[in-house]
Design an enzyme around this catalytic site. Structure first.
Site, PDB file in Angstrom:
ATOM      1  N   ASP A  40      -3.220  68.466 -38.886  1.00  0.00           N
ATOM      2  CA  ASP A  40      -3.368  68.353 -40.333  1.00  0.00           C
ATOM      3  C   ASP A  40      -4.201  69.541 -40.810  1.00  0.00           C
ATOM      4  O   ASP A  40      -3.679  70.619 -41.065  1.00  0.00           O
ATOM      5  CB  ASP A  40      -4.015  66.991 -40.609  1.00  0.00           C
ATOM      6  CG  ASP A  40      -4.154  66.672 -42.074  1.00  0.00           C
ATOM      7  OD1 ASP A  40      -3.449  67.277 -42.889  1.00  0.00           O
ATOM      8  OD2 ASP A  40      -4.966  65.794 -42.423  1.00  0.00           O
ATOM      9  N   ARG A  62      -0.276  51.408 -35.733  1.00  0.00           N
ATOM     10  CA  ARG A  62       0.056  52.231 -34.556  1.00  0.00           C
ATOM     11  C   ARG A  62       1.305  51.705 -33.860  1.00  0.00           C
ATOM     12  O   ARG A  62       2.023  52.456 -33.212  1.00  0.00           O
ATOM     13  CB  ARG A  62      -1.099  52.223 -33.549  1.00  0.00           C
ATOM     14  CG  ARG A  62      -2.354  52.949 -34.019  1.00  0.00           C
ATOM     15  CD  ARG A  62      -3.271  53.204 -32.832  1.00  0.00           C
ATOM     16  NE  ARG A  62      -4.646  53.491 -33.236  1.00  0.00           N
ATOM     17  CZ  ARG A  62      -5.092  54.690 -33.570  1.00  0.00           C
ATOM     18  NH1 ARG A  62      -4.286  55.725 -33.562  1.00  0.00           N
ATOM     19  NH2 ARG A  62      -6.350  54.868 -33.921  1.00  0.00           N
ATOM     20  N   GLU A  75      -0.816  66.300 -28.837  1.00  0.00           N
ATOM     21  CA  GLU A  75      -1.492  65.813 -30.047  1.00  0.00           C
ATOM     22  C   GLU A  75      -0.468  65.148 -30.967  1.00  0.00           C
ATOM     23  O   GLU A  75       0.692  65.561 -31.029  1.00  0.00           O
ATOM     24  CB  GLU A  75      -2.172  67.021 -30.722  1.00  0.00           C
ATOM     25  CG  GLU A  75      -2.907  66.749 -32.015  1.00  0.00           C
ATOM     26  CD  GLU A  75      -4.107  65.816 -31.893  1.00  0.00           C
ATOM     27  OE1 GLU A  75      -3.921  64.672 -31.453  1.00  0.00           O
ATOM     28  OE2 GLU A  75      -5.219  66.219 -32.287  1.00  0.00           O
ATOM     29  N   ASP A  76      -0.893  64.121 -31.669  1.00  0.00           N
ATOM     30  CA  ASP A  76       0.026  63.422 -32.579  1.00  0.00           C
ATOM     31  C   ASP A  76       0.353  64.267 -33.805  1.00  0.00           C
ATOM     32  O   ASP A  76       1.510  64.459 -34.155  1.00  0.00           O
ATOM     33  CB  ASP A  76      -0.556  62.055 -32.988  1.00  0.00           C
ATOM     34  CG  ASP A  76      -1.975  62.134 -33.546  1.00  0.00           C
ATOM     35  OD1 ASP A  76      -2.577  63.237 -33.550  1.00  0.00           O
ATOM     36  OD2 ASP A  76      -2.503  61.099 -33.990  1.00  0.00           O
ATOM     37  N   PHE A  93       0.609  61.021 -45.987  1.00  0.00           N
ATOM     38  CA  PHE A  93      -0.114  60.356 -44.909  1.00  0.00           C
ATOM     39  C   PHE A  93       0.859  59.456 -44.166  1.00  0.00           C
ATOM     40  O   PHE A  93       1.469  58.557 -44.739  1.00  0.00           O
ATOM     41  CB  PHE A  93      -1.303  59.539 -45.445  1.00  0.00           C
ATOM     42  CG  PHE A  93      -2.260  59.181 -44.345  1.00  0.00           C
ATOM     43  CD1 PHE A  93      -3.234  60.084 -43.925  1.00  0.00           C
ATOM     44  CD2 PHE A  93      -2.156  57.969 -43.683  1.00  0.00           C
ATOM     45  CE1 PHE A  93      -4.097  59.781 -42.874  1.00  0.00           C
ATOM     46  CE2 PHE A  93      -3.015  57.657 -42.628  1.00  0.00           C
ATOM     47  CZ  PHE A  93      -3.985  58.568 -42.236  1.00  0.00           C
TER      48      PHE A  93
HETATM   49  P1  IMP Z   1      -7.057  67.454 -38.378  1.00  0.00           P
HETATM   50  O1  IMP Z   1      -8.362  67.691 -37.700  1.00  0.00           O
HETATM   51  O2  IMP Z   1      -7.225  67.395 -39.889  1.00  0.00           O
HETATM   52  O3  IMP Z   1      -5.961  68.403 -37.974  1.00  0.00           O
HETATM   53  O4  IMP Z   1      -6.610  65.996 -38.043  1.00  0.00           O
HETATM   54  C1  IMP Z   1      -6.140  65.639 -36.834  1.00  0.00           C
HETATM   55  C2  IMP Z   1      -6.203  64.146 -36.626  1.00  0.00           C
HETATM   56  O5  IMP Z   1      -6.276  63.412 -37.849  1.00  0.00           O
HETATM   57  C3  IMP Z   1      -4.924  63.709 -35.975  1.00  0.00           C
HETATM   58  O6  IMP Z   1      -5.027  63.773 -34.582  1.00  0.00           O
HETATM   59  C4  IMP Z   1      -4.765  62.297 -36.484  1.00  0.00           C
HETATM   60  O7  IMP Z   1      -5.434  61.403 -35.639  1.00  0.00           O
HETATM   61  C5  IMP Z   1      -5.421  62.308 -37.848  1.00  0.00           C
HETATM   62  N1  IMP Z   1      -4.428  62.469 -38.920  1.00  0.00           N
HETATM   63  C6  IMP Z   1      -4.146  63.567 -39.648  1.00  0.00           C
HETATM   64  N2  IMP Z   1      -3.160  63.341 -40.531  1.00  0.00           N
HETATM   65  C7  IMP Z   1      -2.792  62.062 -40.334  1.00  0.00           C
HETATM   66  C8  IMP Z   1      -1.776  61.228 -40.934  1.00  0.00           C
HETATM   67  O8  IMP Z   1      -0.990  61.606 -41.824  1.00  0.00           O
HETATM   68  N3  IMP Z   1      -1.717  59.967 -40.445  1.00  0.00           N
HETATM   69  C9  IMP Z   1      -2.517  59.481 -39.460  1.00  0.00           C
HETATM   70  N4  IMP Z   1      -3.459  60.229 -38.881  1.00  0.00           N
HETATM   71  C10 IMP Z   1      -3.594  61.505 -39.310  1.00  0.00           C
END
Ligand code: IMP
Length: 178
Positions: free
Chosen positions: A104, A166, A100-101, A153
């Protein structure tokens, strides 16, 4: 600074990322020594990280792609995760590593882990490049982590804002949107 980098403040350089990815690859190779691994690249944000990580893992490997979308054009999670592409092959009885990237709120990964666990893998672990603990809503155990970051972000190295940035080769903080 060129136009495509406007509004972005550098956070991790290409070489910092590369060193960290190499270290993760080494640890993962040791942890799964003698086994075969299925890497699940979570699209779209992990495509560059997964490509680099895969080349640092010295094991027989299969790569699968799983497409999910949780943000749309926003900078905070909607909490609603939509599957845009499913795995091409079953993972039952396999050692599976989700790549996973960024974690958050944790909503995407907890949903994803639940979905994949239900398919009966032999083991299921998580490798995330970035973690923003400040915004965690759902606890997620990250087995292999690149960097912990503040509540900012970030874009680049696969990560986007509204599908842009990207292709930045480094990771930067988005300070202004056009
Ligand atoms: P979560 O469900 O809030 O944990 O978000 C996960 C997904 O949100 C990640 O896989 C990213 O694709 C996107 N995301 C969360 N934070 C960022 C950020 O700072 N930049 C870009 N994408 C983000």
């Amino acid at each position: 600074m060129s136009d495509f980098e406007a509004g972005i403040s550098p956070l991790f350089t290409e070489s910092e990322i590369s060193n960290r990815v190499e270290a993760l690859g080494r640890v993962i190779s040791e942890a799964y020594a003698g086994q075969e691994l299925v890497l699940i690249c979570v699209l779209k944000g992990s495509f560059i990280f997964a490509a680099d990580l895969a080349r640092r893992i010295r094991l027989p490997l299969r790569i699968e792609f799983f497409g999910v979308q949780s943000y749309g054009a926003q900078t905070s999670s909607s909490g609603v995760v939509q599957i845009t592409l499913d795995l091409a092959h079953p993972i039952e009885g396999r050692h599976v590593l989700i790549v996973e990237d960024i974690v958050d709120t944790g909503l995407t990964l907890s949903y994803l882990s639940e979905q994949l666990r239900a398919r009966g893998p032999k083991s299921l672990k998580i490798c995330a490049l970035l973690h923003k603990p400040a915004r965690m809503q759902r606890a997620v155990d990250i087995d292999y982590l690149g960097f912990t970051i503040d509540d900012v972000f970030v874009v680049g190295y696969g990560l986007d804002h509204a599908e842009r940035h990207r292709n930045l080769p480094y990771i930067g903080v988005l300070t202004a949107t056009p």
